[in-house]
Design a protein around this motif. Sequence first.
Motif, mmCIF file in Angstrom:
data_model
loop_
_atom_site.group_PDB
_atom_site.id
_atom_site.type_symbol
_atom_site.label_atom_id
_atom_site.label_comp_id
_atom_site.label_asym_id
_atom_site.label_seq_id
_atom_site.Cartn_x
_atom_site.Cartn_y
_atom_site.Cartn_z
ATOM 1 N N THR A 151 33.179 46.741 30.137
ATOM 2 C CA THR A 151 34.596 46.879 29.835
ATOM 3 C C THR A 151 35.119 48.184 30.416
ATOM 4 O OG1 THR A 151 34.149 47.908 27.688
ATOM 5 C CG2 THR A 151 34.449 45.528 27.714
ATOM 6 N N PHE A 152 36.359 48.131 30.892
ATOM 7 C CA PHE A 152 37.022 49.299 31.462
ATOM 8 C C PHE A 152 38.395 49.417 30.820
ATOM 9 C CE2 PHE A 152 39.895 51.083 34.745
ATOM 10 C CZ PHE A 152 39.320 52.339 34.860
ATOM 11 N N ALA A 153 38.637 50.554 30.175
ATOM 12 C CA ALA A 153 39.897 50.777 29.465
ATOM 13 C C ALA A 153 40.185 49.627 28.506
ATOM 14 C CB ALA A 153 41.044 50.968 30.455
ATOM 15 N N GLY A 154 39.139 49.132 27.868
ATOM 16 C CA GLY A 154 39.287 48.066 26.887
ATOM 17 C C GLY A 154 39.338 46.666 27.446
ATOM 18 N N GLN A 155 39.300 46.503 28.769
ATOM 19 C CA GLN A 155 39.384 45.175 29.390
ATOM 20 C C GLN A 155 38.027 44.766 29.929
ATOM 21 O OE1 GLN A 155 42.725 44.434 31.857
ATOM 22 N NE2 GLN A 155 41.872 42.605 32.814
ATOM 23 N N THR A 156 37.628 43.554 29.616
ATOM 24 C CA THR A 156 36.340 43.044 30.077
ATOM 25 C C THR A 156 36.389 42.744 31.574
ATOM 26 O OG1 THR A 156 35.892 42.065 27.916
ATOM 27 C CG2 THR A 156 34.612 41.237 29.771
ATOM 28 N N LEU A 157 35.375 43.221 32.301
ATOM 29 C CA LEU A 157 35.320 43.029 33.749
ATOM 30 C C LEU A 157 34.456 41.847 34.160
ATOM 31 C CD1 LEU A 157 34.897 46.708 35.028
ATOM 32 C CD2 LEU A 157 36.994 45.468 34.427
ATOM 33 N N ASN A 158 33.685 41.303 33.224
ATOM 34 C CA ASN A 158 32.782 40.210 33.563
ATOM 35 C C ASN A 158 33.507 39.103 34.310
ATOM 36 O OD1 ASN A 158 31.661 41.739 31.349
ATOM 37 N ND2 ASN A 158 30.054 40.181 31.221
ATOM 38 N N ARG A 159 32.958 38.735 35.462
ATOM 39 C CA ARG A 159 33.428 37.620 36.293
ATOM 40 C C ARG A 159 34.758 37.886 37.005
ATOM 41 N NH1 ARG A 159 29.710 33.961 35.650
ATOM 42 N NH2 ARG A 159 28.586 33.770 33.677
ATOM 43 N N LEU A 160 35.290 39.089 36.915
ATOM 44 C CA LEU A 160 36.450 39.433 37.732
ATOM 45 C C LEU A 160 36.000 39.661 39.176
ATOM 46 C CD1 LEU A 160 38.587 41.923 35.586
ATOM 47 C CD2 LEU A 160 38.940 39.472 35.928
ATOM 48 N N LYS A 161 36.883 39.376 40.116
ATOM 49 C CA LYS A 161 36.601 39.617 41.524
ATOM 50 C C LYS A 161 36.727 41.112 41.826
ATOM 51 C CE LYS A 161 36.179 35.232 42.488
ATOM 52 N NZ LYS A 161 34.826 34.662 42.809
ATOM 53 N N PRO A 162 36.014 41.585 42.883
ATOM 54 C CA PRO A 162 36.088 43.016 43.218
ATOM 55 C C PRO A 162 37.507 43.529 43.422
ATOM 56 C CG PRO A 162 34.260 42.012 44.382
ATOM 57 C CD PRO A 162 34.992 40.888 43.703
ATOM 58 N N HIS A 163 38.391 42.733 44.068
ATOM 59 C CA HIS A 163 39.748 43.227 44.303
ATOM 60 C C HIS A 163 40.543 43.321 42.996
ATOM 61 C CE1 HIS A 163 40.076 38.786 44.738
ATOM 62 N NE2 HIS A 163 41.257 38.951 44.160
ATOM 63 N N ASP A 164 40.237 42.451 42.032
ATOM 64 C CA ASP A 164 40.912 42.545 40.733
ATOM 65 C C ASP A 164 40.446 43.783 39.971
ATOM 66 O OD1 ASP A 164 42.425 40.181 41.012
ATOM 67 O OD2 ASP A 164 40.676 38.973 40.467
#
Length: 262
Positions: free
Chosen positions: A63-76
């Motif tokens: 998580t980054f700043a409270g948002q889960t990054l799992n399965r997000l694309k690199p540009h997102d």
Amino acid sequence: MTAPLLSIQDIGVRFGGIVALDGINIDVEPGAIHAIIGPNGAGKSTLINVVTGIYTAGQGSVTFAGQTLNRLKPHDICRLGIARTFQNTELFGEMTALENVMIGAHRSGGYGPFVAATHGFGFAAAESRMRAEAMDLLELVGIAEDAAMLAGALPFGKQRRLELARALATRPRMLLLDEPAAGLRAAEIEALNNILLDLRARRGLTILLIDHVMALVLKISDRVTVLNFGRKIAEGLPAEVRANPDVIKAYLGERAANAIAS
């Protein structure tokens, strides 16, 4: 207590039968310089690739700043405010240093594909702004005089700085640096130290770096995490980590560790 800006929880990665990361937990505080160290094959680059969306973890969460990054694309993930550099410089060698940095600035260019293709309304003003911003970043990392040089013609130490400037052009909240001091001479490492400390002080950036160069890691880091064979074996202040017997063993081997302990 301040919530971590980046939280890595129980991350596991396997490549076939090889365990690259095994239940890794790391919290990075806002405004900190946090280092991850370990021998070759410890899983350091794999971890950064998970955070930036290049690899997908088999277990755990980021998580980054409270948002889960799992399965997000690199540009997102980049849009959320995380920028990175690579272990091997990934520059456009046939473009100038200035053009390389401007590529990073296009994320916030303020115009879409149609305006870019037709050079329509707002294009010239946006390009002028990005050019000025890119020059400021080249000045910040100390290579403004090389703005017109082809990136591929720059000395290796300046290529490292250029890649840092391009990452900064995305206007990140957090920088992930994969062995930024690799291949640099002592004077270049000292200059890099000063740049990173200045970025934290003047821009409030949080920095997560991995490196083998202890002159970089121990001098500027607020906290150090040590990986070995995909597992976390130590974490703490630089002085604590440097004196940890498990860390000494991982870096120097069993015989050397026993000699130091005796």
